[in-house]
Enzyme design. Structure first.
Site, PDB file in Angstrom:
ATOM      1  N   ASP A 110       0.823  -1.204   0.000  1.00  0.00           N
ATOM      2  CA  ASP A 110       0.000   0.000   0.000  1.00  0.00           C
ATOM      3  C   ASP A 110       0.859   1.256   0.000  1.00  0.00           C
ATOM      4  OD1 ASP A 110       0.884  -0.149   2.628  1.00  0.00           O
ATOM      5  OD2 ASP A 110      -1.115  -0.049   3.520  1.00  0.00           O
ATOM      6  N   SER A 111       2.176   1.076   0.108  1.00  0.00           N
ATOM      7  CA  SER A 111       3.095   2.201  -0.058  1.00  0.00           C
ATOM      8  C   SER A 111       2.959   2.827  -1.438  1.00  0.00           C
ATOM      9  CB  SER A 111       4.542   1.748   0.177  1.00  0.00           C
ATOM     10  OG  SER A 111       4.847   0.631  -0.635  1.00  0.00           O
TER      11      SER A 111
ATOM     12  N   ASP B  13      -1.038  -6.491  -0.884  1.00  0.00           N
ATOM     13  CA  ASP B  13      -1.285  -5.868   0.413  1.00  0.00           C
ATOM     14  C   ASP B  13      -2.761  -5.517   0.583  1.00  0.00           C
ATOM     15  OD1 ASP B  13      -0.497  -4.889   2.883  1.00  0.00           O
ATOM     16  OD2 ASP B  13       0.711  -3.249   2.070  1.00  0.00           O
TER      17      ASP B  13
ATOM     18  N   LYS C 175      -1.252  -9.780   2.313  1.00  0.00           N
ATOM     19  CA  LYS C 175      -0.521  -9.344   3.505  1.00  0.00           C
ATOM     20  C   LYS C 175      -1.400  -8.354   4.238  1.00  0.00           C
ATOM     21  CE  LYS C 175       2.678  -6.052   3.624  1.00  0.00           C
ATOM     22  NZ  LYS C 175       2.149  -5.165   4.685  1.00  0.00           N
TER      23      LYS C 175
ATOM     24  N   GLU D 199      -1.626  -5.907   8.072  1.00  0.00           N
ATOM     25  CA  GLU D 199      -0.944  -5.385   9.246  1.00  0.00           C
ATOM     26  C   GLU D 199      -1.711  -5.749  10.507  1.00  0.00           C
ATOM     27  OE1 GLU D 199      -0.300  -1.165   8.953  1.00  0.00           O
ATOM     28  OE2 GLU D 199       0.790  -1.348   7.066  1.00  0.00           O
TER      29      GLU D 199
ATOM     30  N   GLU E 114       8.675  -4.889  10.817  1.00  0.00           N
ATOM     31  CA  GLU E 114       9.219  -3.582  10.463  1.00  0.00           C
ATOM     32  C   GLU E 114       9.445  -2.818  11.750  1.00  0.00           C
ATOM     33  OE1 GLU E 114       8.106   0.111   7.451  1.00  0.00           O
ATOM     34  OE2 GLU E 114       6.831  -1.648   7.507  1.00  0.00           O
TER      35      GLU E 114
END
Length: 186
Positions: free
Chosen positions: A47-48, A86, A116, A118, A185
Site C-alpha cells: 500500500d506504499s 497488500d 498481507k 498489518e 518492520e
C-alpha cells in the site's frame, strides 16, 4: 527462463535450510517484468503505492480498488515471481467477514499468491478466518504504517524490553493464527 516461482511451502523450506531470498516492491507491469528476469523471488505490491505512485502523504488513503489496479499488472509482468498483495487500511479491520471479502477480491481479481495485512495478536482471529477459507496470509507487525498515527508517527518499534516482548507476542499470536510469513518492520 530457469527461474522457478516460489510457493507458500517454500517459505518454510527455505527457513529450515537457512536459505535466504529477496523481496522487492513493484507497482506496475514494467518493473515487475524486470524483476521477473532477475533472481529476486518475491514482489510485494504494498500500500506504499499511495505515496510512491499516487502522491499521498500516507498509506491510509489507498483503496482496495487502488490495490487491485496495481497488483493485477504486477502479476502479469512477473509470472515466475511470488507476488504478495497488500490489504489496504479499512479493507479488513471491521470484521473477519469483511476481511475475507476483501482478500477474496484481491485473489480473484489479481491472481496474486497471497495477501498481507498489518496487525499483531489482535488481528489473529481475522487472520485465522482468512486462512481457514484457503487464502495464504503474510503478517506484518512492528511499525505498521496504516496505524502509525496511533503510536506517534513513523517511530522505531520494539526498542524497549517491553516493546520487544510485545513484538514477540504479536509474532507468536499471528503465527498460531496461520500466517506463513511475517514482515517485522521496526
Amino acid at each position: 527462463m530457469s527461474k522457478q516461482k516460489m510457493t507458500v511451502p517454500d517459505f518454510k523450506k527455505y527457513k529450515e535450510e537457512g536459505r535466504k531470498f529477496a523481496y522487492v516492491t513493484a507497482y506496475d507491469y514494467t518493473t515487475a517484468s524486470i524483476v521477473n528476469e532477475s533472481d529476486v523471488e518475491v514482489i510485494l505490491v504494498g500500500d506504499s503505492l499511495g505515496m510512491v505512485m499516487l502522491g499521498y502523504d500516507t498509506t491510509v488513503g489507498v483503496t482496495l480498488d487502488d490495490m487491485i489496479h496495481h497488483i493485477r499488472p504486477v502479476v502479469k509482468g512477473a509470472p515466475n515471481t511470488f507476488v504478495v498483495g497488500d490489504m489496504p487500511f479499512g479493507s479488513y479491520q471491521e470484521s473477519p467477514e469483511q476481511a475475507i471479502r476483501s482478500a477474496c477480491r484481491i485473489m480473484m481479481e489479481t491472481n496474486c499468491d497471497c495477501i498481507k495485512l498489518e496487525g499483531g495478536a489482535a488481528m489473529a482471529p481475522t487472520i485465522k478466518r482468512i486462512v481457514e477459507v484457503g487464502i495464504p496470509v503474510m503478517g506484518h507487525i512492528g511499525l505498521t504504517p496504516q496505524s502509525a498515527s496511533s503510536f506517534g508517527g513513523f517511530k522505531m518499534q520494539g526498542g524497549t524490553p517491553e516493546a520487544a516482548a510485545k513484538l514477540i507476542a504479536d509474532a507468536k499470536g499471528i503465527e498460531e493464527a496461520g500466517v506463513f510469513s511475517i514482515v517485522i518492520e521496526r
